[in-house]
Design an enzyme around this catalytic site. Structure first.
Site, PDB file in Angstrom:
ATOM      1  CB  ALA A 233      45.354  31.063  45.907  1.00  0.00           C
TER       2      ALA A 233
ATOM      3  CB  CYS B 127      42.271  30.730  37.456  1.00  0.00           C
ATOM      4  SG  CYS B 127      44.023  30.884  37.122  1.00  0.00           S
TER       5      CYS B 127
ATOM      6  CG  PHE C 285      40.755  38.527  42.041  1.00  0.00           C
ATOM      7  CD1 PHE C 285      42.068  38.850  41.743  1.00  0.00           C
ATOM      8  CD2 PHE C 285      40.472  37.236  42.478  1.00  0.00           C
ATOM      9  CE1 PHE C 285      43.086  37.918  41.886  1.00  0.00           C
ATOM     10  CE2 PHE C 285      41.481  36.291  42.621  1.00  0.00           C
ATOM     11  CZ  PHE C 285      42.793  36.633  42.328  1.00  0.00           C
TER      12      PHE C 285
END
Ligand code: UDX
Ligand code: UDX
Length: 466
Positions: free
Chosen positions: A165, A278, A340
């Site tokens: 991540a 993703c 994000f």
């Protein structure tokens, strides 16, 4: 076969950090990361480590230790392919913007270009590793290109999806929950190829965390993992709307359900919506694949995760407009955060972009501050949506590199990213500098309601009833 030289095509958020960690943990392997983008490669080679193209905590240190020793960045793709026994493909696979599957399927243009280039250059047998997230059965397409356009050498294709991540990439790579390697486990050559990649990871990952599967299980596991994670966020976000109506507090609900060991505490944070390169792309891809096989119920089921996410973003901007007396035209609204999520400079699919776009449609004047995102990136993100002209975007949105300056004279603040530094601000000073009544919309639920209300803010925390 013992791997001595690795090449990775694509020096982005996945290729860069992954190869840096492989180089660090495998001093006997030479790792060369190549890219068609000269500026990116120059930035990876910059002696000023703050200029690396990817910001990840801890990455600069690893690059400093390994660069020039066994980690190299280059645009000489042919040479790197030629020298390597193992080639990772880590180029981007955006959602298609044209043709069949537009808006849903993954665009495999770059993957195919890479396969063709490998086929052209390779004079010896190679192992090709898919690192990019790909639709199921891409490996067989790559294999077909390699076998039919190559120089008669043997290729083995492995799928090795990335689960890192952003923001915690280095830690995720150093201590992965698992490493997944898919290959042709029915043939001897396939088994050997799988083993050679297992051996690379075994330099630092315990054996029981390295899973080997067939190629298609591996490819599908990546899409499934992201779909499940995103589904949890959409599930809790759905509850956040109900909480706001009923007076329940979504954070309390999340805590209560997360203590059920069958559910677990992670990925239950209500937010203004998930972003990142993703989740949306992989779910759309999954939906497209299900539709291709005529599995309409399966497709509809997963599609709803995205529907909920879009709703959450629109709901957030609608609430701002409604609360500011149904008009934000000419009002200054400050965004704290554009990325994000925290600890990354990546803005792909960030909720901030859609929220800004909605507010600009209402002619608000948005001033954005993000500790890691440049003004040009913000404009590029807005331009990509194509809602209005570039001049209009530049008129209505400005970036500010000082958060106090950004909030001065604002009617409202919207927290779009959960940067830790926001919690350390002198909120009294910010309040005093704002237009009254001063509104604060916390889209990440990171600030303390009581403190802010005491100062005088009209405060909205996502998922918390009035
Ligand atoms: C990765 C994966 O590849 C993607 O499938 C996954 O879902 C998310 O993470 P990422 O590393 O984030 O993508 O992409 P990006 O940061 O855009 O980097 C890709 C790099 O590949 C770029 O630097 C681009 O210049 C390079 N590239 C692209 C090539 O070198 N050759 C090409 O043909 C295309
Ligand atoms: C994700 C997957 O976690 C990773 O395994 C995969 O390889 C790539 O995609 P990433 O996109 O970097 O990683 O970030 P992630 O931490 O998963 O967050 C995605 C989005 O969901 C962010 O916008 C984040 O803010 C949001 N999120 C996450 C929530 O809103 N609530 C949560 O509880 C968790």
């Amino acid at each position: 076969m013992k791997i001595k030289n690795i090449c990775c095509i694509g020096s982005g958020y996945v290729g860069g950090p992954t190869m840096a960690v492989i180089a660090k943990k495998c001093p006997s392997i030479n790792v060369t990361v190549v890219d068609i983008n000269q500026d990116r490669i120059d930035a990876w080679n910059d002696s000023d480590l703050s200029k690396l193209p990817v910001f990840e905590p801890g990455l600069d240190k690893i690059v400093e230790e390994t660069r020039g020793k066994n980690l190299f960045f280059s645009t000489d793709i042919d040479k790197a392919i030629n020298d390597a026994e193992m080639i990772f493909i880590s180029v981007n696979t955006p959602t298609k913007t044209y043709g069949k599957g537009k808006g849903m399927a993954a665009d495999l243009k770059y993957i195919e270009l890479c396969a063709r280039q490998i086929a052209k250059v390779a004079k010896e047998d190679k192992i090709v590793v898919e690192k990019s997230t790909l639709p199921v059965r891409t490996a067989s397409a790559i294999k077909s290109i390699l076998d039919n356009t190559g120089n008669g050498v043997q290729f083995q294709i492995l799928s090795n999806p990335e689960f890192l991540a952003e923001g915690t990439a280095v830690q995720d790579l150093l201590n992965p929950d698992r490493v997944l390697i898919g290959g042709d486990n029915a043939s001897e050559a396939g088994k050997k190829a799988i083993q050679s990649l297992v051996d690379v990871y075994a330099n630092w990952v315990p054996n029981d965390k390295i899973l080997t599967t067939n190629v298609w299980s591996s490819e599908l596991s990546k899409l499934t993992a992201n779909a499940f994670l995103a589904q949890r966020v959409s599930s809790i976000n759905a509850m956040s709307e109900l909480c706001e109506k009923t007076g329940a507090d979504v954070n309390e609900v999340a805590k209560a359900i997360g203590m059920d060991s069958r559910i677990g505490p992670k990925f239950l944070k209500a937010s203004v919506g998930f972003g990142g390169s993703c989740f949306q792309k992989d779910i759309l891809n999954l939906v497209y694949i299900a539709k291709t096989y005529g599995l309409n119920e399966v497709a509809d089921y997963w599609k709803q995760v995205i529907v909920m996410n879009d709703h959450q973003k629109n709901r957030f901007s609608d609430n701002i407009v409604k609360t500011l007396y149904n008009t934000v035209s000419g009002k200054k609204i400050t965004f704290l955060g554009w990325a994000f999520k925290k600890d990354t400079n990546d803005t792909r699919e960030s909720a901030a972009i859609k929220v800004a776009d909605n507010l600009l449609n209402e002619q608000a004047y948005v001033v954005a501050y993000d500790p890691k995102v440049s003004e040009e990136k913000m404009y590029a993100d807005l331009e990509y949506l194509n809602t209005r002209s570039s001049e209009e975007n530049r008129e209505l949105l400005t970036a500010e590199d000082n958060p106090y300056q950004a909030c001065k004279g604002a009617h409202a603040i919207a927290v779009l990213t959960e940067w830790d530094e926001f919690k350390t601000y002198d909120w009294k000073k910010i309040y005093d500098s704002m237009n009254k009544p001063a509104f604060l919309f916390d889209g990440r639920g990171i600030l303390d309601k009581n403190t802010l209300e005491k100062i005088g803010f009209v405060y909205y925390k996502i998922g918390v009833g009035a």
